[in-house]
Design an enzyme around this catalytic site. Sequence first.
Site, PDB file in Angstrom:
ATOM      1  N   GLU A 180       0.832  -1.208   0.000  1.00 62.81           N
ATOM      2  CA  GLU A 180       0.000   0.000   0.000  1.00 62.81           C
ATOM      3  C   GLU A 180       0.867   1.258   0.000  1.00 62.81           C
ATOM      4  OE1 GLU A 180      -2.031  -0.517   3.717  1.00 62.81           O
ATOM      5  OE2 GLU A 180      -3.431  -1.990   2.935  1.00 62.81           O
TER       6      GLU A 180
ATOM      7  N   CYS B 211      -1.695  33.590  10.106  1.00 64.62           N
ATOM      8  CA  CYS B 211      -1.397  34.131  11.436  1.00 64.62           C
ATOM      9  C   CYS B 211      -1.156  33.017  12.438  1.00 64.62           C
ATOM     10  CB  CYS B 211      -2.535  35.045  11.879  1.00 64.62           C
ATOM     11  SG  CYS B 211      -2.696  36.417  10.737  1.00 64.62           S
TER      12      CYS B 211
HETATM   13  C1  LIG Z   1      -1.071   5.993   5.186  1.00 66.15           C
HETATM   14  C2  LIG Z   1      -1.160   4.543   4.959  1.00 66.15           C
HETATM   15  C3  LIG Z   1      -0.433   3.948   3.922  1.00 66.15           C
HETATM   16  C4  LIG Z   1       0.531   4.709   3.044  1.00 66.15           C
HETATM   17  O1  LIG Z   1       1.695   5.062   3.721  1.00 66.15           O
HETATM   18  P1  LIG Z   1       2.919   5.690   2.927  1.00 66.15           P
HETATM   19  O2  LIG Z   1       3.925   5.952   3.969  1.00 66.15           O
HETATM   20  O3  LIG Z   1       2.431   6.915   2.262  1.00 66.15           O
HETATM   21  O4  LIG Z   1       3.388   4.657   1.954  1.00 66.15           O
HETATM   22  C5  LIG Z   1      -0.631   2.606   3.694  1.00 66.15           C
HETATM   23  N1  LIG Z   1      -1.460   1.863   4.462  1.00 66.15           N
HETATM   24  C6  LIG Z   1      -2.161   2.403   5.483  1.00 66.15           C
HETATM   25  C7  LIG Z   1      -3.052   1.543   6.282  1.00 66.15           C
HETATM   26  C8  LIG Z   1      -2.024   3.751   5.767  1.00 66.15           C
HETATM   27  O5  LIG Z   1      -2.702   4.287   6.782  1.00 66.15           O
END
Ligand SMILES: *Cc1c(COP(=O)(O)O)cnc(C)c1O
Length: 422
Positions: free
Chosen positions: A278, A347
């Site tokens: 991911e 600000c």
């Molecule tokens: C934010 C997130 C990601 C992505 O993380 P990166 O550091 O941008 O690669 C993947 N999986 C989950 C569950 C996340 O919360």
Amino acid sequence: MDEFIYRDGALHAEDIVIGELAEAVGTPFYCYSAATLRRHYNVLDAALADAGLDTRLICYSVKANSNLAVIATLAQLGAGADIVSQGELTRALQAGIAPEKIVFSGVGKTAEEMRAALSAGILQFNVESLSEIDLLADTANSMGKTAEIALRVNPDIEAGTHKKISTGSAETKFGIAWEDAEAGFAHARALDGVEAVGIDIHIGSQITDLTPFRRAFEKVADLLARLRADGHEIRRLDLGGGLGVPYGRDNDTPPDPNAYAQMIAETLGDSGCQIMLEPGRLIAANAGILVTSVVRTKQGQAKNFMIVDAAMTELMRPTLYDAHHHIAPVHENAAAVKNWDVVGPVCETGDFLGLDRALPVLEDGDLLAIFAAGAYGSVLGSAYNTRLPAPEVLVDGKKWAVVRSRPDYQALLAGEAIPDWF
Ligand SMILES: *Cc1c(COP(=O)(O)O)cnc(C)c1O
């Protein structure tokens, strides 16, 4: 590697001159490079292929940069999506991501969000608590469906990154505690409406050392063996995102995707499972810059301030995460260099984009680029101080388009009303 390059002293995004974009759309604005987005996805995918990870799925983490055109660029490459809300589901589908490549993460999914995702036919829910499993099972049952789930387990590993982006230690709200993982799978097995098919982890973001990943993946291998021994048919391992990127332009070296892929192959390559990732930042960060102009400079006793028309409302990362972004003039400039705090007009003392930066003395109206702003930039923007959200531009070779326009003040105020008792 990215496609923001100086040619004849002028910064370009691919074949487009940034100064000309600034004239066309006004500052501040975000500029994304499609070629860079594609390259980042393809480099990771090739690294996984080279490591022999044949059944893999890269689910782009939409929250890093959820512009429809950015998601669509990745959808065309066959990417899946990792979403954390019904809003992101809507975006992912509209951008052309196949529902069967969408995973739904997050600790707070509501029944309504579950229903929307079940109706869309997404691949998998990454669930983070037993009560979430119960609600999902009820919701799926009421629709005559079965939801495929991965249990997000918290491996209790310090990712060695900024506190606000560490998610894999027992102190955070994320995932099911490691000791409770097997009980969680047993709980799911007893329910109709859900089928536990995967293990999911995500230990944090901007991780620049492979060691915490390796430790987490080894723990996943261990858990997988125990679950299988217990009769669970686990067929997917979602290893989350988190791989770090260079922010300093040239001077920091995060892990190489090949080393990361090799390490996945070493720890989990023979699991027989589909490997899911991911990545968010890895794909989007260096594919975007924020372009701003100098409003005026203020040279003082203690400090020199370069006041620009972008602010924490466009790029929150410096003040939220103590993040460093490389900042440079859009037109190479031979003027004398001084130390500047580059600040916005908002600000708040925390409204800065970079502190103590060596930059030439610029004229009012000169342009600056803030690099590696493509991830967790625009998406974290706000209209604080009633500032208009910055437009976003996508460049692809010689083509460019505004992919989110700047609203006007009437549009910004449209949802507000003065009650009729006034
Ligand atoms: C934010 C997130 C990601 C992505 O993380 P990166 O550091 O941008 O690669 C993947 N999986 C989950 C569950 C996340 O919360």
